[in-house]
Design an enzyme around this catalytic site. Structure first.
Site, PDB file in Angstrom:
ATOM      1  N   LYS A 140      68.119   5.299 -34.416  1.00 20.06           N
ATOM      2  CA  LYS A 140      68.225   5.790 -32.964  1.00 20.06           C
ATOM      3  C   LYS A 140      68.990   6.784 -33.052  1.00 20.06           C
ATOM      4  O   LYS A 140      69.942   7.145 -34.217  1.00 20.06           O
ATOM      5  CB  LYS A 140      69.065   4.568 -32.128  1.00 20.06           C
ATOM      6  CG  LYS A 140      68.771   4.809 -30.629  1.00 20.06           C
ATOM      7  CD  LYS A 140      67.422   4.069 -30.123  1.00 20.06           C
ATOM      8  CE  LYS A 140      67.268   4.364 -28.641  1.00 20.06           C
ATOM      9  NZ  LYS A 140      66.146   3.608 -27.963  1.00 20.06           N
TER      10      LYS A 140
HETATM   11  P1  NAD Z   1      64.650   7.740 -18.281  1.00 20.43           P
HETATM   12  O1  NAD Z   1      65.575   8.447 -18.434  1.00 20.43           O
HETATM   13  O2  NAD Z   1      63.186   7.998 -18.288  1.00 20.43           O
HETATM   14  O3  NAD Z   1      65.229   6.971 -16.743  1.00 20.43           O
HETATM   15  C1  NAD Z   1      66.071   6.286 -16.509  1.00 20.43           C
HETATM   16  C2  NAD Z   1      66.428   5.813 -15.245  1.00 20.43           C
HETATM   17  O4  NAD Z   1      67.647   5.048 -15.084  1.00 20.43           O
HETATM   18  C3  NAD Z   1      66.215   6.810 -14.158  1.00 20.43           C
HETATM   19  O5  NAD Z   1      65.539   6.592 -13.228  1.00 20.43           O
HETATM   20  C4  NAD Z   1      67.674   7.233 -13.915  1.00 20.43           C
HETATM   21  O6  NAD Z   1      68.028   7.653 -12.735  1.00 20.43           O
HETATM   22  C5  NAD Z   1      68.322   5.829 -13.932  1.00 20.43           C
HETATM   23  N1  NAD Z   1      69.781   5.535 -14.317  1.00 20.43           N
HETATM   24  C6  NAD Z   1      70.425   6.421 -14.858  1.00 20.43           C
HETATM   25  N2  NAD Z   1      71.723   5.912 -14.887  1.00 20.43           N
HETATM   26  C7  NAD Z   1      71.680   5.019 -13.826  1.00 20.43           C
HETATM   27  C8  NAD Z   1      72.882   4.421 -13.270  1.00 20.43           C
HETATM   28  N3  NAD Z   1      74.195   4.755 -13.442  1.00 20.43           N
HETATM   29  N4  NAD Z   1      72.785   3.391 -12.406  1.00 20.43           N
HETATM   30  C9  NAD Z   1      71.334   2.986 -12.042  1.00 20.43           C
HETATM   31  N5  NAD Z   1      70.299   3.716 -12.459  1.00 20.43           N
HETATM   32  C10 NAD Z   1      70.731   4.742 -13.436  1.00 20.43           C
HETATM   33  O7  NAD Z   1      64.838   6.516 -19.453  1.00 20.43           O
HETATM   34  P2  NAD Z   1      63.827   5.407 -19.974  1.00 20.43           P
HETATM   35  O8  NAD Z   1      63.147   5.970 -21.224  1.00 20.43           O
HETATM   36  O9  NAD Z   1      62.975   4.849 -18.660  1.00 20.43           O
HETATM   37  O10 NAD Z   1      64.811   4.325 -20.521  1.00 20.43           O
HETATM   38  C11 NAD Z   1      65.465   3.200 -19.598  1.00 20.43           C
HETATM   39  C12 NAD Z   1      66.012   2.284 -20.517  1.00 20.43           C
HETATM   40  O11 NAD Z   1      64.615   1.798 -21.197  1.00 20.43           O
HETATM   41  C13 NAD Z   1      66.949   2.578 -21.721  1.00 20.43           C
HETATM   42  O12 NAD Z   1      67.754   1.572 -21.800  1.00 20.43           O
HETATM   43  C14 NAD Z   1      66.091   2.650 -22.851  1.00 20.43           C
HETATM   44  O13 NAD Z   1      66.843   2.648 -24.151  1.00 20.43           O
HETATM   45  C15 NAD Z   1      65.051   1.700 -22.471  1.00 20.43           C
HETATM   46  N6  NAD Z   1      63.821   1.739 -23.417  1.00 20.43           N
HETATM   47  C16 NAD Z   1      63.020   2.931 -23.203  1.00 20.43           C
HETATM   48  C17 NAD Z   1      61.760   3.019 -23.928  1.00 20.43           C
HETATM   49  C18 NAD Z   1      60.845   4.066 -23.622  1.00 20.43           C
HETATM   50  O14 NAD Z   1      59.933   4.243 -24.135  1.00 20.43           O
HETATM   51  N7  NAD Z   1      61.363   5.356 -22.875  1.00 20.43           N
HETATM   52  C19 NAD Z   1      61.319   1.888 -24.772  1.00 20.43           C
HETATM   53  C20 NAD Z   1      62.135   0.806 -24.711  1.00 20.43           C
HETATM   54  C21 NAD Z   1      63.245   0.798 -24.140  1.00 20.43           C
END
Ligand code: NAD
Length: 448
Positions: A140
């Site tokens: 990561k």
């Molecule tokens: P992203 O940046 O696209 O979206 C994050 C979302 O969370 C946004 O809507 C943001 O406004 C919201 N957010 C941020 N801070 C917040 C808070 N304090 N309270 C409420 N909402 C909040 O990120 P993502 O890629 O969608 O990732 C989201 C989660 O999924 C993370 O934990 C990431 O590690 C996990 N994840 C992502 C992927 C991927 O392919 N992108 C894969 C596996 C896991």
């Protein structure tokens, strides 16, 4: 939500035993009543790892190897900001374990990113790639910054400089980054370009790229699609009727918004979504496409037409059938778990439930589909992208989605079978399967 056979609400009877070693139930105040303290992200991942290690009776010397990171890189990233100031950021790349293949994991831009968090997320990647059985290790990356306050040019300079600084630990067969919170296909395009300008054209150095640069069709939706496939399999095997089931989703970024857009295919209705600025609800079911269009125009779900507002805290405590945390880690902890009422929690985010809260929820019979299984669709399609890049061949989107469905279904079935046979939680079963796989590979390679 009704079970298929009885038409009644899902209760603890349909779930495997807890297996968390906890003692008492939750108190009405929301305190856990257990003796599991709140802990840092890496301590929490280690806590789950230790449970699995104990369950499979892992040898102490192997525990020591698999518990810690292989390599942790911390770099200084000085950037000239638009106003002429020099700002020095700190970036990290942690490679946890590479026994099963090249290190693989996303890059996160966030004000709270630190070494402990990145280390935890790297370890989760090792277990995740093992659960879905794709030939990768776990890594990561993160940069401690506030991307919301940065211009596109500042983010590009940061990405290029950071890539240059970690480039000597990257490689198509060594370590392959991907997007995570606050990074996207554009970020990956800059990373690929920065790496390629040093080492020659290398599309397979990152995944989650724009399709025009060798990205895979279906990668953008893959994590959300995997969440939905996993819930579908779980519902089938656990006898959970999803027709008309209510769903609340925290986070409306890549993972949350795609989950919201696809989950309707299972017959569920999304009644609440949120982002960093707040949330919206509609008990009859949100028009998810209208919310998505509103986000495109305003950059937030807040005030989407035809909705009432709801806070992020209240969203987590809604009386819904399915809760999907898809934003930050540790949002369900000892302080609010007593008020969480969902019957099923699908961990789309990484580490959204702390060990203390997990113990309470397991005791209460809440079905938790753990992060290392539920959100593995993203890294699975990243693997397909890497394969396509290496073969210089393109799959069509239906093929990507079919292979993703097969991978998620196989992984779910293995985890569910293990949980049932051993009488343990889905999380412990997923960790046990993963640790066994990595242990075998590490032994065969002579790590120990
Ligand atoms: P992203 O940046 O696209 O979206 C994050 C979302 O969370 C946004 O809507 C943001 O406004 C919201 N957010 C941020 N801070 C917040 C808070 N304090 N309270 C409420 N909402 C909040 O990120 P993502 O890629 O969608 O990732 C989201 C989660 O999924 C993370 O934990 C990431 O590690 C996990 N994840 C992502 C992927 C991927 O392919 N992108 C894969 C596996 C896991």
């Amino acid at each position: 939500m009704a079970t298929e056979e009885t038409g009644t609400k899902v209760t603890s009877e349909s779930q495997p035993a807890a297996g968390t070693g906890v003692r008492e139930g939750p108190s009405p105040s929301g305190s856990t009543g257990h003796d599991i303290p709140e802990m840092s992200p890496f301590a929490a991942v280690s806590f789950f790892f230790d449970q699995a290690a104990a369950h499979i009776d892992l040898a102490p010397e192997m525990r020591e190897v698999l518990r810690s990171s292989y390599r942790e890189l911390s770099v200084q990233v000085p950037i000239r900001m638009d106003d002429g100031r020099l700002q020095v950021f700190t970036g990290y790349r942690v490679q946890h374990n590479g026994a099963r293949g090249p290190y693989k994991g996303g890059i996160r831009y966030h004000p709270d990113a630190d070494l402990d968090e990145v280390r935890a997320l790297a370890a989760l990647m090792t277990w995740k790639t093992a659960v879905v059985d794709i030939p990768y290790g776990g890594a990561k990356g993160g940069v401690r910054c506030d991307p919301g306050a940065m211009s596109l040019g500042e983010k590009e300079r940061l990405t290029r400089r950071f890539t240059g600084m970690i480039s000597y630990v990257l490689g198509v067969n060594r370590d392959v980054p991907a997007p995570d919170m606050n990074t996207d296909a554009q970020t990956m395009a800059w990373m690929m370009d920065a790496y390629s300008s040093r080492y020659g054209y290398t599309p397979a150095i990152v995944t989650g790229k724009p399709v025009e640069l060798g990205g895979s069709l279906g990668r953008d939706a893959a994590t959300g699609r995997g969440v939905v496939y996993c819930l579908r399999e779980a519902a089938n095997d656990l006898g959970i009727g999803l027709q008309g089931a209510t769903v609340a989703i925290q986070g409306f970024g890549n993972v949350g918004s795609w989950t919201a857009r696809i989950i309707g295919e299972l017959g569920c209705k999304v009644v609440a979504v949120s982002d960093v600025r707040g949330g919206v609800r509609r008990d009859e079911g949100l028009d998810v496409q209208a919310v998505y269009d509103h986000v495109r125009d305003t950059r937030s779900v807040v005030d989407a037409p035809g909705t009432e507002s709801i806070s992020n805290e209240d969203l987590l405590e809604l009386d819904v059938d399915v809760l999907v945390p898809a934003a930050l880690d540790r949002v369900i902890s000892g302080s609010n778990v007593g008020r969480v009422r969902a019957r099923v929690i699908v961990e789309a985010a990484n580490h959204p439930v702390t060990p203390a809260a997990d113990a309470v929820l397991q005791d209460r019979g809440v079905t938790i589909i753990p992060d290392i299984l539920a959100n593995a669709g993203g890294v699975t399609v990243s693997y397909f992208e890497w394969v396509q890049n290496i073969q210089q061949f393109r799959w069509d989107e239906d093929h990507v989605n079919e292979e993703l469905a097969k991978t998620m279904s196989r992984a779910w079935k293995n985890v569910h079978a293990r949980a049932t046979v051993d009488g343990i939680s889905l999380r412990l079963a997923a960790f046990a399967i993963a640790v066994e796989k990595v242990e075998r590979a590490a032994r065969l390679r002579g790590y120990v």
